[in-house]
Write a protein that holds these residues in place. Structure first.
Motif, short mmCIF file in Angstrom:
data_model
loop_
_atom_site.label_atom_id
_atom_site.label_comp_id
_atom_site.label_asym_id
_atom_site.label_seq_id
_atom_site.Cartn_x
_atom_site.Cartn_y
_atom_site.Cartn_z
N ALA A 78 -6.36 4.12 12.82
CA ALA A 78 -7.65 3.70 13.40
C ALA A 78 -8.67 3.43 12.31
CB ALA A 78 -8.16 4.78 14.34
N THR A 79 -9.48 2.40 12.53
CA THR A 79 -10.50 2.03 11.56
C THR A 79 -11.81 1.73 12.26
OG1 THR A 79 -9.89 -0.29 11.68
CG2 THR A 79 -8.83 1.00 9.96
N PRO A 80 -12.93 1.94 11.57
CA PRO A 80 -14.23 1.54 12.12
C PRO A 80 -14.39 0.03 12.02
CG PRO A 80 -14.50 2.37 9.91
CD PRO A 80 -13.05 2.55 10.25
N GLY A 81 -15.48 -0.50 12.52
CA GLY A 81 -15.74 -1.94 12.47
C GLY A 81 -16.16 -2.43 11.10
N ARG A 82 -16.55 -1.52 10.23
CA ARG A 82 -16.93 -1.90 8.86
C ARG A 82 -16.91 -0.67 7.97
NH1 ARG A 82 -23.31 -3.01 10.14
NH2 ARG A 82 -23.27 -1.52 11.80
N ILE A 83 -16.76 -0.93 6.67
CA ILE A 83 -16.79 0.15 5.69
C ILE A 83 -17.60 -0.33 4.49
CG2 ILE A 83 -14.58 1.13 6.39
CD1 ILE A 83 -13.31 -0.11 3.90
N LEU A 84 -18.02 0.62 3.70
CA LEU A 84 -18.76 0.32 2.48
C LEU A 84 -17.78 0.43 1.31
CD1 LEU A 84 -21.68 -0.31 1.64
CD2 LEU A 84 -21.97 2.12 1.18
N VAL A 85 -17.63 -0.67 0.57
CA VAL A 85 -16.74 -0.69 -0.60
C VAL A 85 -17.56 -1.19 -1.78
CG1 VAL A 85 -14.66 -1.67 -1.60
CG2 VAL A 85 -14.72 -1.16 0.84
N SER A 86 -17.67 -0.38 -2.81
CA SER A 86 -18.45 -0.73 -4.00
C SER A 86 -19.86 -1.19 -3.62
CB SER A 86 -17.74 -1.82 -4.82
OG SER A 86 -16.49 -1.36 -5.25
N ASN A 87 -20.49 -0.44 -2.76
CA ASN A 87 -21.86 -0.69 -2.29
C ASN A 87 -22.03 -2.01 -1.55
OD1 ASN A 87 -22.96 1.76 -3.21
ND2 ASN A 87 -23.05 0.94 -5.29
N PRO A 145 0.83 -1.21 0.00
CA PRO A 145 0.00 0.00 0.00
C PRO A 145 0.87 1.26 0.00
CG PRO A 145 0.06 -0.98 2.19
CD PRO A 145 0.81 -1.91 1.27
N ARG A 146 0.27 2.38 -0.35
CA ARG A 146 0.98 3.64 -0.43
C ARG A 146 0.95 4.43 0.87
NH1 ARG A 146 2.46 4.11 -5.58
NH2 ARG A 146 1.37 2.78 -7.03
N SER A 147 0.09 4.01 1.82
CA SER A 147 0.01 4.70 3.11
C SER A 147 -0.48 3.71 4.17
CB SER A 147 -0.97 5.89 3.02
OG SER A 147 -2.30 5.42 3.00
N ARG A 148 -0.56 4.18 5.39
CA ARG A 148 -1.10 3.35 6.49
C ARG A 148 -2.56 3.70 6.78
NH1 ARG A 148 3.01 0.44 8.50
NH2 ARG A 148 5.11 1.27 8.32
N ASP A 149 -3.20 4.37 5.84
CA ASP A 149 -4.61 4.73 5.97
C ASP A 149 -5.45 3.63 5.33
OD1 ASP A 149 -7.15 5.79 5.95
OD2 ASP A 149 -6.58 7.66 4.95
N LEU A 150 -5.93 2.70 6.16
CA LEU A 150 -6.65 1.54 5.66
C LEU A 150 -7.92 1.93 4.90
CD1 LEU A 150 -6.52 -1.54 5.56
CD2 LEU A 150 -7.92 -1.58 7.63
N LEU A 151 -8.59 2.99 5.34
CA LEU A 151 -9.83 3.40 4.68
C LEU A 151 -9.56 3.90 3.26
CD1 LEU A 151 -11.72 5.16 7.60
CD2 LEU A 151 -11.89 2.80 6.79
N ALA A 152 -8.38 4.41 3.00
CA ALA A 152 -8.02 4.84 1.65
C ALA A 152 -7.46 3.68 0.83
CB ALA A 152 -7.00 5.97 1.72
N GLU A 153 -6.70 2.81 1.46
CA GLU A 153 -5.99 1.75 0.74
C GLU A 153 -6.84 0.51 0.46
OE1 GLU A 153 -3.07 2.19 -0.57
OE2 GLU A 153 -2.59 4.07 0.42
N LEU A 154 -7.68 0.13 1.40
CA LEU A 154 -8.44 -1.12 1.25
C LEU A 154 -9.37 -1.14 0.05
CD1 LEU A 154 -8.85 -3.92 2.43
CD2 LEU A 154 -10.63 -2.96 3.90
N PRO A 155 -10.12 -0.07 -0.24
CA PRO A 155 -10.97 -0.12 -1.44
C PRO A 155 -10.18 -0.36 -2.72
CG PRO A 155 -11.68 1.65 0.00
CD PRO A 155 -10.38 1.14 0.56
N ARG A 156 -8.98 0.21 -2.82
CA ARG A 156 -8.14 -0.02 -4.01
C ARG A 156 -7.72 -1.49 -4.09
NH1 ARG A 156 -4.41 4.66 -2.49
NH2 ARG A 156 -5.80 6.40 -2.80
N LEU A 157 -7.35 -2.06 -2.94
CA LEU A 157 -6.95 -3.46 -2.93
C LEU A 157 -8.11 -4.35 -3.36
CD1 LEU A 157 -5.12 -5.88 -2.26
CD2 LEU A 157 -5.96 -5.70 0.11
N LEU A 158 -9.26 -4.17 -2.74
CA LEU A 158 -10.41 -5.03 -3.05
C LEU A 158 -10.85 -4.89 -4.50
CD1 LEU A 158 -12.48 -4.69 0.25
CD2 LEU A 158 -10.80 -6.44 -0.39
#
Length: 132
Positions: A69-78, A34-47
């Motif tokens: 820090a991350t929440p318990g869930r995120i919305l990725v591609s709906n 990943p390009r950063s340690r911001d999971l909310l920014a990086e995870l959608p690109r990975l998935l």
């Protein structure tokens, strides 16, 4: 007089290397840089860059000390993706992806601040089938 603005930069290329599918279990299924340690920014690109045959990844487990820090869930591609933080130091540089009915994939996470040469070496090793 109108000045032209340069085009916005394209989305960064996903730095991912997957090992070939094999019948034998393996410790790692590939590597992600990943390009950063911001999971909310990086995870959608990975998935978004995973093979379609992996299906919908609904659960992701990361090392809790490695990522911001991350929440318990995120919305990725709906679709909802549950995030789990593992506090164990046993596997500080891995991410575990689960897709119901499809499988589990463990990826080595190359730290974002790793040099290009070291990152390429780690990704090659994680994506190369083990001999034996």
């Amino acid at each position: 007089m109108t000045t032209l603005q340069p085009p916005p930069p394209p989305h960064p290329v996903l730095r991912l290397r997957l090992a070939p599918r094999a019948d034998l279990p393996r410790p790692l299924d590939g590597a992600w840089w990943p390009r950063s340690r911001d999971l909310l920014a990086e995870l959608p690109r990975l998935l978004a860059g995973l093979p379609r045959e992996w299906g919908h990844v609904s659960s992701v487990t990361v090392n809790g000390t490695t990522w911001s820090a991350t929440p318990g869930r995120i919305l990725v591609s709906n679709q909802v993706v549950r995030l789990h933080r593992n506090p164990a130091v046993a596997a500080p540089h891995t991410v575990v992806l689960l897709a119901p009915g499809q499988g589990r994939w463990d990826l080595l996470v190359v730290p974002p601040d790793t040099s290009e040469q070291a990152a390429q070496s780690l990704m090659t090793a994680a994506g190369t089938p083990a001999e034996g």
